[in-house]
Design a protein around this motif. Structure first.
Motif: not given
Lengths: 380, 380, 380, 380
Positions: C176-188, C331-337
């Motif tokens: 859920i927090k990954a919503r705040k990153t620009e790459t949609r990954t876990m913050q670490e 990396a289309i995968v970022i927007r696919a999430a």
């Protein structure tokens, strides 16, 4: 959607299979709640009303004995597809052999041959175009009526006209009682109905008729506003019965020939909202109103009567005169009543399930209510 | 299947959206063959027949200007969903404000409130229960008729009765010509029809009527034997039109009141197989026979007439007398004709596509045939 | 079923329309409960996660501003089809003109041309094959997640690998927090992910990746035993997203390479029934178990990168070397999430509605619960 | 759509019914072209590959003798629903009695009980959750493959890994030849596969595996651009098989872990359009490209192995240790291969029919082509 169209319904979905003169017929009922008590005995009462072999119906002798072969466990539904099979016992394809190349004008023979190919049409008793296919529908209808009984919803269909004799309208109670007559009419019209049919038999003729259906205690709001209006669903379900000719909701034919001022209604509140009369047949804007749902379906006279007709010989396209043999109904409308009842019950149940009115699992208490209420249709 | 029922069809599938007094209405048409020439100009001819604002119809002024916003490229379909939008311009919710708590007895108001909740019913012009929803159906119907024109299949609907005045049956040509009348009747009945409607307007009344539809050149074998009988599909499609009251295939009502000997037909071969008469309306056993498909649909008088009616106030459940304002049709059946035509075309096209009769890609040659044949409906 | 396949779902059914470089795109959502509070503001939070124009995504500038044009009344759903439109503002078909006759090997161009015809393929940004179509899915997903919030059911999708870099598994909260990153990954993993993408951009390259989805608080029993297993529905929904390459339920890949003794689980009772671990991803026998539902979906690297590739010229079938222009995602995968999240929410909601878990009419109390719970996805 | 999900497909639509330890199982196949020669003998070849009772599979002795009870006439299909029944002969519910209150952690038992109710779950061999249900799918698949043989389209599924042993990729011919091995692997891996399974049996263990499927000669353009992408349909079909764990199209897992530059393809024209390699598995943009369609499906090790596991007693919710009896497969993946093959054939046939590639009536000539081509699957 299955395109070939041997299935009907969304939640409570039936698939029928089998031919008039094949080895067996059957129905798969998918989407049942689990825990519903059901036995082969429950199914016989309605099947009797569709069965050939009686005084006023086809002489074909079929016992129409249902065999439940899947979907139950310890006498209750499991939520898995419930399948019922019916063995054909008295098939006699012989009278049909000579029909192979001479399609009957009032039957599906010719369009079926043109669609499926000469050699692929099972001309023995019309194969799957036969009314015999409806044995599965009636069985599914019985189960649908059992489930609806939980909510006090009941369906009754009976005969209100035969040939050019209009018997008038029937109320719910007399429509239910018509189950006990051999002509499926109200008891006061029984003699007249029997006379009409006996005359038809004597004259080597057949007779059309009209079925009225009343559905009691449908809560308001069933149906959908646009394409799936409840009247549209009932029309689809019943115009899909062999021999059906028209569908009318409420007093629809009269209403279409009226002025607006003649058909204006009013609403009152008496414990629930009620209309002063019910010419719209319990459905307005495609939704049930809470009033009884009432509709009529017409059926044509049996197409096969022992009189000469003209057709062509498909091998030469030359004209030929034929007399149909085989065992046929003088008034197929009598046996159609229980089929209309079944299709109506299936439609209402589907919409009730869609509205979350039916629990997905039925327990002891629900089964007791069902058993008690279901007696309205008579002892099984 | 979509359960909420705002979509119709399998191959050629339409989804309509939008409310009577919302910002716009629209239709998404999915499953089109690619390469079909289509323009907004093509759509106007039929839309005109449904449009309010004329002498004999509602005074609401809508231009019903179609905007194609997806699914075409260089003036031809791409095979992707084609969407057409219609902006609402003349909405006037004011007259409806006072109806919020006093549901009209001959409208969907009360069942809709009971289904969706008091606060969620868009009472402005009945929201989506309004006939205004059909603007998208008519548009989809026009496109369906264009495609069917490739196979010389044509659909014509016209008015054959108004109130208790039966004008008699119409043949295909006069039914097509009725497009040019303001009452959508055969030309010889035009004066009578106009008088009836003018009288209704004068008396603050409305009038019901019956639409007949003829579909020409349908090849034999369309439809399916059991639940998807072609008559069942047509019944479903047309009983899903607002205000419809009955569906009759061929001479179905008469046939149900007949003896078998009165309705026996014969088949001959004259270039193709033909029946001596067409009382079954071109469908036997659920399949098209190759004869014209003929059916009738009844429509009730407009429910809203400027006369007092009794209803309840939902806040107190006490009775109240109301007079409806707003702009209404004296005979909604006039505008229903093109909607019936549209729904019939969609049903036939779906079955034609299912039978592989329509190429999935249309080229120059097919478009030329279509453009030529499509002129039968008049200049656009 | 609509055969052309621009609709998805049964109860909550979406239909999308519109092309990448057409005038607008849209979605019709049918089957909503009535009374749900919904505003355009609610929709923006998720749309932002799919929007082009950011640092790590396509440079196309679209504001993706949603316009709700039907289906609401006074800020709440009416139960009628809710339609949302998105105007295209920054379309630039020019770079595509030269692609008309030289199909890109890693795009739908050639199969689409062979299916729909050379002249009917909207080659401008792949027309409807473009990821731009998913704007409607995301919007529908937001609404589905709002409704599921009533039952405390939440969906979170995030990136767990990029190219050959596996970041490892994420739990619900970090997803859920990954919503705040620009790459949609876990913050670490944020820095690492950004580096990978920046390198890809620098090298004129693109990179594939894998999305993990976790669905919390799904009650046991959702899904059906045979063809509609819940895992099958999720696989259908997500393999229908452009660029998807595999679907794995739970630890499915590892499980298929294991011995039975390695994957034996155990059940305990701790307030509810729990499994000792969740390698089956919360679905056994096609039904939800009550454990978190967990699945992974792979996405390929964007097919369009600024490097020469060999294809044919369709006019001559001769080989040709081309360099793709246009604005593309590294990396289309970022927007696919967010698209995976949306499709998962729609599947779960459909099954929850089928099980009668969602009331058909939502009132004040339900809306309050929803508003409170929905905050988990961040402020809108 | 049927919500309960015991049907699959649109044109060629199958409905399965029956339980593992009920009296019989069956399948209804609706939508067949008429005129197809079909006999029970045709069905046995594939059924043998699914049958229990062999060296490496469950010891349950079922002859799986198909009985065609509807839908044929003189050895050819009529276009009506074709029903095939299979009597259960060697059912032995005894070992399951003790499982009634102690659900197996790796089986559907507990979610099924929570969904349908304790008393309504047919725990005898998992009832309908059993792999035994697939007998009807395999039969339908055989018929689908017969029809596809008319267009030279062939499907082959075989085993490419067992436990942590990857055998590598198989081409079409070796995949077909794997039908002759008892482990359904390529012949050069046969010994290794047998050893792995024998070891598993010896250790009272089971083993997972992966099935690869190759579909030859699919013309370009099958599938739909948005929700009904061909890969999505195949994923839905195969993730609906019991025990499936992941679905991968082409080299999808590798592709998702790649850079765009590594997976760029090129197109050439050699009689037809061909790609230089086929990492996308013959599907791009959701449409078939004309290259072989290739996908993989993983299967978990059989859940039931003769080792103790911990579960709860549902009467007390206390923990309990159980050892499963009954007859089980050491590697269910072996028997799953023919099920994957069947489901793939059904998906492709549905899309081929949708594209009008299959005539609705098959004549002598078509049957001859079919009989000749169908021999590829071996003598029946």
């Amino acid at each position: 959607m299955n395109l070939a169209g041997n299935s009907f319904g969304e939640f409570f979905r039936i698939t029928t299979f089998g031919e008039s003169h094949g080895s067996l017929l059957g129905v798969v009922i998918d989407g049942l709640p689990s825990g519903l008590k059901i036995s082969e005995k429950d199914l016989k009462n309605d099947l009797r009303l569709r069965k050939p072999g009686g005084k006023f119906v086809s002489k074909r002798k079929e016992n129409d004995l249902p065999r439940i072969v899947s979907g139950t466990f310890n006498g209750k539904t499991t939520g898995m597809p419930l399948t019922v099979l019916f063995d054909n016992v008295d098939f006699d394809p012989l009278p049909y052999e000579e029909l192979k190349y001479t399609p009957r004008p009032n039957h599906a023979d010719l369009p079926a041959i043109l669609k499926y190919g000469m050699d692929n049409f099972d001309y023995r008793g019309s194969g799957r175009f036969s009314g015999r296919e409806t044995v599965g529908r009636v069985t599914a209808g019985t189960i649908a009526k059992k489930i609806l009984a939980l909510k006090n919803i009941f369906v009754a269909s009976c005969l209100i006209s035969l040939g050019n004799n209009e018997f008038g309208s029937a109320d719910f109670d007399s429509c239910i009682k018509a189950r006990k007559t051999e002509t499926r009419t109200m008891q006061e019209w029984e003699n007249e109905a029997e006379n009409i049919i006996e005359n038809a038999i004597k004259n080597g003729d057949s007779v059309g008729g009209v079925i009225q259906t009343i559905i009691k205690n449908v809560p308001p709001g069933l149906g959908e506003p646009v394409f799936r209006k409840l009247k549209a669903e009932l029309a689809f379900a019943t115009m899909g019965i062999p021999g059906s000719t028209f569908f009318e909701i409420g007093e629809g034919i009269k209403v279409s020939h009226s002025m607006g001022s003649e058909v204006m209604d009013s609403i009152e509140f008496k414990d629930k909202y009620v209309w002063n009369r019910n010419i719209s047949g319990g459905i307005i804007g495609g939704l049930s109103t809470g009033m009884d749902i009432i509709f009529k379906v017409g059926f044509k006279p049996t197409g096969s009567i022992p009189r000469p007709y003209r057709t062509i010989d498909l091998r030469t396209n030359e004209s030929k005169t034929i007399i149909i043999k085989g065992r046929h109904d003088p008034a197929i409308v009598i046996r159609a009543a229980i089929v209309v009842e079944a299709m109506a019950a299936i439609v209402i149940l589907n919409h009730a399930m869609e509205m979350s009115l039916i629990p997905r699992v039925l327990g002891k208490e629900e089964n007791e209510i069902i058993e008690k209420n279901f007696k309205i249709y008579g002892d099984s």
